[in-house]
Design an enzyme around this catalytic site. Sequence first.
Site, PDB file in Angstrom:
ATOM      1  N   CYS A 112       0.712  -1.174   0.092  1.00  0.00           N
ATOM      2  CA  CYS A 112      -0.058  -0.041  -0.075  1.00  0.00           C
ATOM      3  C   CYS A 112       0.971   1.339   0.194  1.00  0.00           C
ATOM      4  O   CYS A 112       0.679   2.196  -0.834  1.00  0.00           O
ATOM      5  CB  CYS A 112      -0.916   0.049   1.310  1.00  0.00           C
ATOM      6  SG  CYS A 112      -2.126   1.311   1.344  1.00  0.00           S
ATOM      7  N   CYS A 161      -5.985  -2.787   7.766  1.00  0.00           N
ATOM      8  CA  CYS A 161      -7.273  -1.946   7.891  1.00  0.00           C
ATOM      9  C   CYS A 161      -8.590  -2.622   7.069  1.00  0.00           C
ATOM     10  O   CYS A 161      -9.603  -2.335   7.786  1.00  0.00           O
ATOM     11  CB  CYS A 161      -6.980  -0.758   7.023  1.00  0.00           C
ATOM     12  SG  CYS A 161      -6.735  -0.905   5.203  1.00  0.00           S
TER      13      CYS A 161
END
Length: 252
Positions: free
Chosen positions: A92, A190
Site C-alpha cells: 500500500c 485496515c
Amino acid sequence: MEHSRVYVAMSGGVDSAGAALLLQELGYDVTGVTLRLRPGAEGDIDDARRAAQALGVPHEVLDCRELFRHQVMDAFVGEYCRGRTPNPCLVCNRRVKFGALLDYALDQGADYLATGHYARLGRDEETGRYLLLRGRDRRKDQSYVLYQLTQRQLAHLLLPIGTYEKATVRSLAAERGLISANRPDSQDICFIPDGDYGSFIRQYTGKSYPSGPFLDEGGAVLGAHTGIIDYTLGQRRGLGVSSTRGRLYVKE
C-alpha cells in the site's frame, strides 16, 4: 520552508491529525487528503474531515478503491493462499500512499506529501541522498514499513511526528480539541479489522478450504485443522493440538 504547500494524508487517527497540526504551526499551507480505500470506511473519512475542520484546513477525499483492491487486497489474498504471510502495508505504501497519492498531490501543485508515520528523514551531505531514519519513539517506530521508498518519494516526503513521543502527539491534539486525541491505535490490517484472515479470505474469494489432519514430520495424525487458510508457516499459537515432545509449529 514557510508557505510551502503540503498535502497531509489523514486517516482519521491522531497521528495524521498531529502531523497536520505540527505542519500548520510551522507555517506550511496544509491540505488534508483522505484515501477512500474500501467500502465501510466512512467513519474514518468523517473523523479526518472533522479534524481538518478543527484545524481550519481544506480536506479532500481521493477514491483509490480499485487500485487498492487490485494492488493490495488481491495481492494479499494471493500470497496468503500460497502459504506465505505478506505485509499489505508495504504494498500500500509503495503503490497507493506514496504512488497514487503522491502523484496526485504533486499534480495539485503541492511541494510535499506528509504522513503520520513515526520515522524521520535525513540527508547524506556527501552524496546528497535522502536517508530514512527510525522514529524518536522507538516503541512506535514505523521506518520498517517505509524502507521501499525511492529517492524521489523521500524528496517530497515530510514526517513531522517522527521526532515526537506518541504521548506528546496525543497531548498536542488534545490541546487543540481534536476528537482523535484519545482514539485507540489501530493494530490490525485496515481491511481485516477483526484480525480473522481466514474468514476474510473465504468471503473475498468465495472459496471453501476444507478441514483435514495435522501430521507430524513422521506422518502421524496429531489432530484436525479447520482449513489451511487459517494458518501460516511458523505459526505456533491457536493450532488446537499438542505434543509431549515440545512446541509444535506449522512447517508446511
